[in-house]
Design an enzyme around this catalytic site. Sequence first.
Site, short mmCIF file in Angstrom:
data_model
loop_
_atom_site.label_atom_id
_atom_site.label_comp_id
_atom_site.label_asym_id
_atom_site.label_seq_id
_atom_site.Cartn_x
_atom_site.Cartn_y
_atom_site.Cartn_z
N ASP A 90 -1.60 -67.64 -78.90
CA ASP A 90 -2.42 -68.00 -77.73
C ASP A 90 -3.18 -66.78 -77.18
O ASP A 90 -2.57 -65.83 -76.70
CB ASP A 90 -1.47 -68.57 -76.67
CG ASP A 90 -2.14 -68.85 -75.32
OD1 ASP A 90 -3.38 -68.81 -75.22
OD2 ASP A 90 -1.38 -69.12 -74.36
N HIS A 117 -0.50 -68.12 -68.96
CA HIS A 117 -0.74 -67.53 -70.28
C HIS A 117 -0.41 -66.04 -70.30
O HIS A 117 -0.68 -65.32 -69.34
CB HIS A 117 -2.21 -67.75 -70.67
CG HIS A 117 -2.57 -69.20 -70.80
ND1 HIS A 117 -2.41 -69.91 -71.96
CD2 HIS A 117 -3.07 -70.07 -69.88
CE1 HIS A 117 -2.80 -71.16 -71.77
NE2 HIS A 117 -3.20 -71.29 -70.52
#
Length: 560
Positions: A201, A374
């Site tokens: 990611d 994130h």
Amino acid sequence: MQSADTPAFAAGAVDVIPIGGVGEFGMNMLLVATGDTAILIDAGVMFPEPELFGVDLVIPDLSALDGYRGRIKALVLTHGHEDHIGAVAHVIGRIDGPVYGTPFTLALVEPKLQEHNIDASGRLIQVAPRQRIAIGPLTLEFLRVTHSVPDCLAIAIHTPAGVIVHTGDFKIDQTPTDGQHFDLHRFAELGSAGVLALFSDSTNADRKGVTGSEREVTDGFEEIFSSATGKILIATFSTSIYRLQLLADMAEQFDRKLAFVGRGMQQNSQIAQRLGALTIEPGIQIRDSEVHDYPPADVVCLCTGSQGEALAALPRIAIDDHRHVHLSPGDVVAFSARNIPGNEKAIGRVMNHVAKRGAEVITDADKHIHVSGHASAEELKLLISLVKPRFFVPIHGEYRQLARHGRLAQAVCPGASVMVIQDGDVLRFEAGGARVADRLPTGRVLIDGTRTGEIGDEVLRDRRHLAGDGLVVAIVAINAQTGAIEQDPSLITRGLAADVRNDAMLKEAPGLLAQVIRAAPHEERSDPGLLKERIRIELQRLFRKRAGRRPFVLPVVMEV
Ligand SMILES: [Zn+2]
Ligand SMILES: [Zn+2]
């Protein structure tokens, strides 16, 4: 037990193809194929940019999957965010097998399938961290990661070519609200046994340091709860269950009743409570219709609408158009979410209306009341150093985040080969190497309304034209036999500026148009299709020449 490889497959090539989510944010979807077995990881949407008029959803173009008909044996979902599950209903018809996900993820998928009248209950199969599932020559192993929603998975795919690790969305939250820790141990074990490739990611690859735990917002909210004298309204994403839990606990601590306002809030808080992901002490939760039964100082409302969506709860409350919840001076409205790029104007408008009602607006700029889900650079580096992949493939991000993530990997693991690929690239792992072997078509499909049609470029061009230049409808009544005009054409306009040049144009146009029609050959006048085209061209020419405008012209020919 590091791999389910059998010698027969030891030399098998494995293709990994991003269908969406690489080179862009959203609509994450990755195809993994070997021999005649393929699996799809995630099926997400992208939220439309404001210039996509009237488009509700954007999903990846699925034509790349055409060549895999009958071979896609499973859809595997990493977690329950829209950019990972929003397109399940549009994709499930192409999957010949189950949909795997954690209980919370599947609970969010279910209502979407119901909305599309798809009965897939027998195909939704719950999986848990550390569980393994064999699909043909592939063995999937699920690993727990932390993010901003509960029950998130990474996937280690044991393939004939080696182990491929897909992180899903993650940050490394060392103090997760639900006590479920990131499975760093298993990532490390896989790393020391040898990992072929890591797909990771990249969303926050350009942020330094660490992102921080979901718990970091506690202090900011405590300040709000301890100083507010009126109602507290908090806009956040309804899937941010950790945030809801923290706020529910704080409501109890500060002796306030808690109401979920907005459909998504009510639906997701219910799902989360049913699954035990959200626990609210008895007597704390009230309905939104009960909010006005309590003094403002005794209530906190968790609302949808953090992105300024016109029909969501907070934007309606802000213009005093909500059935049950009204703002008064002394109330506090906190925005506890990131602004998705493109929504800034809509969010700003909501804030203005809130301020006009005398309520105080609080954003992340005032107090630390939002934290990203994130991983930032240091967390990304930690994961890379644990996994030590031979190939590193950044995913989930625009090109600059992918490139940055690639450089981080290079710095941590100089021996690893960084492969920055794009949607549609067929990344082939074979004989210990990796290369982009082919390209498949990719793109976006725009969905209008939640259940129906796809929108073509043409429709979008028309909508853009209408929005930019307005609309002129010309109504002409023609005698079907003679082709003679029965009366002067009439013009109806929408979205056209009321200025001198347009006004003059509108006065003159019917007469000019009548002249042109009378002068046209009989064949043209008696053929409605040709006549419409003539009227369109003529009016466009007139508006362009005399008023300098290019409105969208829609001719209507009535035969009488
Ligand atoms: Zn996510
Ligand atoms: Zn995501």
